[in-house]
Design an enzyme around this catalytic site. Sequence first.
Site, PDB file in Angstrom:
ATOM      1  N   CYS A  45       0.832  -1.214   0.000  1.00  0.00           N
ATOM      2  CA  CYS A  45       0.000   0.000   0.000  1.00  0.00           C
ATOM      3  C   CYS A  45       0.869   1.269   0.000  1.00  0.00           C
ATOM      4  O   CYS A  45       1.436   1.606  -1.020  1.00  0.00           O
ATOM      5  CB  CYS A  45      -0.997  -0.040   1.150  1.00  0.00           C
ATOM      6  SG  CYS A  45      -2.364   1.114   0.925  1.00  0.00           S
ATOM      7  N   HIS A  90      -3.597  -5.288   0.473  1.00  0.00           N
ATOM      8  CA  HIS A  90      -3.060  -5.687   1.783  1.00  0.00           C
ATOM      9  C   HIS A  90      -3.127  -7.195   2.003  1.00  0.00           C
ATOM     10  O   HIS A  90      -4.156  -7.703   2.460  1.00  0.00           O
ATOM     11  CB  HIS A  90      -3.879  -5.018   2.892  1.00  0.00           C
ATOM     12  CG  HIS A  90      -3.595  -3.573   3.055  1.00  0.00           C
ATOM     13  ND1 HIS A  90      -2.627  -3.104   3.918  1.00  0.00           N
ATOM     14  CD2 HIS A  90      -4.143  -2.484   2.472  1.00  0.00           C
ATOM     15  CE1 HIS A  90      -2.601  -1.785   3.857  1.00  0.00           C
ATOM     16  NE2 HIS A  90      -3.503  -1.383   2.981  1.00  0.00           N
ATOM     17  N   GLU A 124      -1.797  -8.869   4.336  1.00  0.00           N
ATOM     18  CA  GLU A 124      -1.791  -9.234   5.767  1.00  0.00           C
ATOM     19  C   GLU A 124      -3.171  -9.155   6.411  1.00  0.00           C
ATOM     20  O   GLU A 124      -3.407  -9.743   7.463  1.00  0.00           O
ATOM     21  CB  GLU A 124      -0.796  -8.343   6.524  1.00  0.00           C
ATOM     22  CG  GLU A 124      -1.242  -6.917   6.830  1.00  0.00           C
ATOM     23  CD  GLU A 124      -1.353  -5.993   5.613  1.00  0.00           C
ATOM     24  OE1 GLU A 124      -0.900  -6.390   4.512  1.00  0.00           O
ATOM     25  OE2 GLU A 124      -1.904  -4.890   5.767  1.00  0.00           O
TER      26      GLU A 124
END
Length: 313
Positions: A130, A240, A242
């Site tokens: 990001c 993202h 994660e």
Amino acid sequence: MTYIHFFCVLTVFVNAVFSANFGTKIKTNERPIIGVLTQEFYDPQPGRNSFIAASYVKFLESAGARVVPVMINKSEEEYTQLFKSINGVLFPGGGVSIESSSYSRAAAAFYRLALEANSKGDYFPVWGTCLGFEQLTLLTSGQLLLSHTNTRNVTLPLNFTDEIRDSRLFKDFPDDLMKSLRSESLTENSHQWSLTTENFTKTETLKKFYRVLSTNTDGQNEFVSTMEAYDFPIYATQWHPEKNAFEWTRPHIAHTPSAVKTTFYTAQFFVNEARKSFHSFGSTEEEQKALIYNYNPIYTGTKSPFEQIYFFD
Ligand SMILES: *[C@@H]1O[C@H](CO)[C@@H](O)[C@H](O)[C@H]1NC(C)=O
Ligand SMILES: *[C@@H]1O[C@H](CO)[C@@H](O)[C@H](O)[C@H]1NC(C)=O
Ligand SMILES: *[C@@H]1O[C@H](CO)[C@@H](O)[C@H](O)[C@H]1NC(C)=O
Ligand SMILES: *[C@@H]1O[C@H](CO)[C@@H](O)[C@H](O)[C@H]1NC(C)=O
């Protein structure tokens, strides 16, 4: 005929050389340590001047790495010393300036060191997520090329490009997961700035450096969502990886088995890259002092987008 024969012999020769060098067991570092950049906290208080969202740490730990926080406002000498001690670096998402923040200064130091080291055969992978992706576009091109997109709160399927064939990042993803990534909304986007495909294509420095692996659109502008450097172990996702396994505060984040697998295959890929680096701390004591285990994450899910945050002075 002669030419064909020549090429066959050449192929056999090349294969022999490759098996000699690569066919045997490649030595890897099974204790990789990865640096994660801290950044200025948006609501600074004593003891809470900088932070890392814990999901980035869990992401790397889930694939067998340990994490060292990279503090902001350190000297170039301190960054160089830390660079020689760790096996990769992750530039996380966030909300600070890619031009003037202390995060951007630290990122620039590690980017420069990584280019230098990799050029000399000292393997050192870099990952940007990001804001980290956006930071890399500036570091590589020296230009601000980002455009506003309506992508603050969406999950999207990836539009893979033809270059996916040569991708290192997705090479070991199972076929069923690639199919899911293509057709299901598994990648979470929380950004308002993007590198449009148009700006990427117009910018030689970027085009020469990165292979675009996927794009997305906000309905108006198509933007680059995944890229990897051709000649360096540098990887970036505007989405993202994660969050699917580790963030729960936003109802749109995907948590299906395929979504969670996306987290782990991405983490596994990057940690495997770090296993090719043989940097190490000068002593066990030095290593112990640097590890993130010296800090405890705080539950912040009731008032921030992150379930847990590591805070630093
Ligand atoms: C880092 O340096 C900046 C600029 O000097 C300062 O405003 C900020 O408080 C410092 N932050 C930390 C965490 O040291
Ligand atoms: C990139 O896109 C923005 C508009 O979205 C534009 O203002 C800027 O000039 C573009 N940069 C280049 C180098 O084309
Ligand atoms: C993928 O690309 C197509 C064609 O450009 C576009 O219509 C579609 O919206 C894109 N999908 C996503 C998820 O960005
Ligand atoms: C994103 O969505 C969540 C709820 O799903 C909302 O609380 C948040 O304000 C939204 N953020 C933006 C930037 O729209």
